[in-house]
Write a protein that holds these residues in place. Structure first.
Motif, PDB file in Angstrom:
ATOM      1  N   LEU A 150       0.802  -1.006  -0.010  1.00  0.00           N
ATOM      2  CA  LEU A 150      -0.034  -0.177  -0.096  1.00  0.00           C
ATOM      3  C   LEU A 150       0.634   1.188  -0.079  1.00  0.00           C
ATOM      4  O   LEU A 150       0.494   2.296  -0.649  1.00  0.00           O
ATOM      5  N   ALA A 151       1.991   1.279   0.790  1.00  0.00           N
ATOM      6  CA  ALA A 151       2.916   2.451   0.882  1.00  0.00           C
ATOM      7  C   ALA A 151       3.422   2.466  -0.616  1.00  0.00           C
ATOM      8  O   ALA A 151       3.693   3.568  -0.998  1.00  0.00           O
ATOM      9  N   LEU A 152       3.962   1.555  -1.286  1.00  0.00           N
ATOM     10  CA  LEU A 152       4.221   1.624  -2.606  1.00  0.00           C
ATOM     11  C   LEU A 152       3.431   2.254  -3.401  1.00  0.00           C
ATOM     12  O   LEU A 152       3.672   2.913  -4.341  1.00  0.00           O
ATOM     13  N   ALA A 153       2.392   1.634  -3.572  1.00  0.00           N
ATOM     14  CA  ALA A 153       1.183   2.037  -4.670  1.00  0.00           C
ATOM     15  C   ALA A 153       0.771   3.547  -4.014  1.00  0.00           C
ATOM     16  O   ALA A 153       0.663   4.397  -5.234  1.00  0.00           O
ATOM     17  N   ILE A 154       0.727   3.809  -3.040  1.00  0.00           N
ATOM     18  CA  ILE A 154       0.508   5.605  -2.488  1.00  0.00           C
ATOM     19  C   ILE A 154       1.697   6.492  -3.185  1.00  0.00           C
ATOM     20  O   ILE A 154       1.710   7.434  -3.764  1.00  0.00           O
ATOM     21  N   SER A 155       2.839   5.831  -2.955  1.00  0.00           N
ATOM     22  CA  SER A 155       4.117   6.540  -3.409  1.00  0.00           C
ATOM     23  C   SER A 155       3.935   6.583  -5.184  1.00  0.00           C
ATOM     24  O   SER A 155       4.035   7.766  -5.669  1.00  0.00           O
ATOM     25  N   PHE A 156       3.653   5.582  -5.818  1.00  0.00           N
ATOM     26  CA  PHE A 156       3.546   5.582  -7.204  1.00  0.00           C
ATOM     27  C   PHE A 156       2.462   6.358  -7.706  1.00  0.00           C
ATOM     28  O   PHE A 156       2.700   7.234  -8.687  1.00  0.00           O
ATOM     29  N   LEU A 157       1.233   6.416  -6.929  1.00  0.00           N
ATOM     30  CA  LEU A 157       0.152   7.451  -7.529  1.00  0.00           C
ATOM     31  C   LEU A 157       0.540   8.800  -7.342  1.00  0.00           C
ATOM     32  O   LEU A 157       0.213   9.462  -8.338  1.00  0.00           O
ATOM     33  N   CYS A 158       0.967   9.102  -6.205  1.00  0.00           N
ATOM     34  CA  CYS A 158       1.334  10.729  -5.879  1.00  0.00           C
ATOM     35  C   CYS A 158       2.470  11.045  -6.715  1.00  0.00           C
ATOM     36  O   CYS A 158       2.397  12.175  -7.186  1.00  0.00           O
ATOM     37  N   ASN A 159       3.492  10.239  -7.015  1.00  0.00           N
ATOM     38  CA  ASN A 159       4.543  10.509  -7.865  1.00  0.00           C
ATOM     39  C   ASN A 159       4.169  10.706  -9.101  1.00  0.00           C
ATOM     40  O   ASN A 159       4.760  11.510 -10.123  1.00  0.00           O
ATOM     41  N   ALA A 160       3.105   9.768  -9.636  1.00  0.00           N
ATOM     42  CA  ALA A 160       2.600   9.940 -11.005  1.00  0.00           C
ATOM     43  C   ALA A 160       1.806  11.175 -11.230  1.00  0.00           C
ATOM     44  O   ALA A 160       2.131  11.995 -12.284  1.00  0.00           O
ATOM     45  N   VAL A 161       1.129  11.554 -10.263  1.00  0.00           N
ATOM     46  CA  VAL A 161       0.169  12.915 -10.342  1.00  0.00           C
ATOM     47  C   VAL A 161       1.164  13.910 -10.254  1.00  0.00           C
ATOM     48  O   VAL A 161       1.093  14.806 -11.108  1.00  0.00           O
ATOM     49  N   THR A 162       2.270  13.805  -9.380  1.00  0.00           N
ATOM     50  CA  THR A 162       3.197  14.982  -9.455  1.00  0.00           C
ATOM     51  C   THR A 162       3.994  15.176 -10.667  1.00  0.00           C
ATOM     52  O   THR A 162       3.959  16.268 -11.334  1.00  0.00           O
TER      53      THR A 162
END
Length: 364
Positions: free
Chosen positions: A209-221
């Motif tokens: 879940l932490a990896l998924a949140i990081s991936f999603l937020c970094n993709a949006v950024t």
């Protein structure tokens, strides 16, 4: 029967038949190399962070520096504590019966493995969320993401990771010596009830879940920065996003590549241990890959700066002999530019100038 019920001898009967054979010299070499490289890289990152904090005492960078400091310090202590215990185990010829009669060392080792495994993942996701807010909502970031709030988030993340690590101890479940006899973790062999599966699945799900949140937020950024870059017609809009995009790509690649094998392996064991084909060598290889994430964290978050990127660009340009992009002028970061624009737009002087412009045009 008495020895199997004793917490100090938990798992020794199982280990006699399932121990995987690892060469002592090679294993000690790997442990010493991992610990040394991790300590040196994280110490260098801490020195760079302190220097950067002294140079840039600005509100826009305070939250990032605090989170990055927490991540690097956590990785440093993880290498110190876990590495020291691992080297001690190898030096003692993995004779757990001799130095672990009361199971204290194994419990400490297991708690540290869980805490120093989850805490960097949590901090990485928090940093990704902070960076996403800073790019997409600069005004909210400047008013709400203060140093006090960031310190509270750091404390909450650490306490949550400590709670997850202490959960088996609070439930009177001892950490188990793994088949390689070199480290301790949740029970991964001969799982008997749902609670042993729950710990493995909890660890894996939280990490993924932490990896998924990081991936999603970094993709949006990254998408937001690319949109700003393509829409901007000025020269500074073409270059100052390059550093952030490179860092985002490196963060996502390193975290996913290093941690995914270990997390997926633990999840597969937790879901169906009886049919799991994961061998001791596979688990040990996945663990070493996860260790590399803590070694590469400071290089990704701290050392991959614009000065390094400029030198790499010059070297690449000299080798290729091509003029790709003119990067000789580096502007401020996108977060700082956004905050600057937001502060100017909110200031009363700028608003008066904006209101006077139509009047002046009418008068003319």
């Amino acid at each position: 029967m008495n020895s199997s019920k004793s917490p100090g001898l938990a798992g020794f009967g199982i280990l006699k038949n399932t121990t995987c054979h690892t060469e002592k010299k090679i294993s000690v070499f790997f442990s010493i190399i991992f610990m040394t490289v991790g300590i040196l890289s994280n110490s260098l990152a801490i020195a760079i962070l302190l220097k950067a904090y002294q140079r840039f005492r600005q509100k826009s960078k305070a939250s990032f520096l605090l989170l990055a400091s927490g991540l690097v310090v956590t990785d440093l202590f993880g290498h110190l504590i876990n590495g020291a215990i691992a080297v001690f185990v190898y030096a003692s010829d993995k004779d757990w019966i001799r130095f672990n009669q009361s199971n204290i060392l194994c419990s400490v080792f297991g708690i540290c493995m869980v805490f120093f495994g989850l805490c960097p993942l949590f901090l990485g996701s928090v940093m990704a969320v902070e960076r996403c807010i800073g790019v997409t909502k600069p005004i909210f970031h400047s008013t709400k993401m203060t140093s006090k709030h960031v310190k509270m988030m750091l404390t909450m993340v650490c306490l949550f990771a400590v709670l997850i690590a202490l959960l088996p101890i609070l439930r009177f479940r001892a950490y188990q010596i793994q088949a390689s006899r070199t480290w301790c973790f949740y029970k991964t062999e001969h799982i008997e009830d749902w609670e042993d599966r729950f710990y493995l699945l909890l660890f894996s799900c939280l990490g993924l879940l932490a990896l998924a949140i990081s991936f999603l937020c970094n993709a949006v950024t990254g998408i937001t920065l690319l949109r700003v870059k393509f829409k901007s017609q000025q020269r500074q809009g073409r270059s100052h996003h390059f550093e952030m995009i490179i860092q985002l790509l490196a963060i996502m690649c390193v975290s996913c590549i290093c941690w995914s094998p270990f997390l997926v392996t633990m999840a597969r064991i937790g879901i169906n241990e009886s049919r799991s084909k994961e061998t001791c060598e596979t688990i040990l290889f996945a663990l070493r890959m996860a260790t590399w994430n803590q070694i590469l964290d400071p290089w990704v978050y701290i050392l991959l700066r614009k000065a390094v990127l400029k030198n790499l660009y010059k070297i690449t340009r000299g080798c290729c002999g091509m003029h790709i992009v003119n990067l000789h002028m580096w502007e401020l970061s996108s977060i700082k530019n956004s905050l600057k624009v937001a502060a100017i737009s909110e200031s009363p002087v700028s608003s008066k100038q904006i209101n006077l412009q139509p009047l002046n045009s009418v008068g003319q």
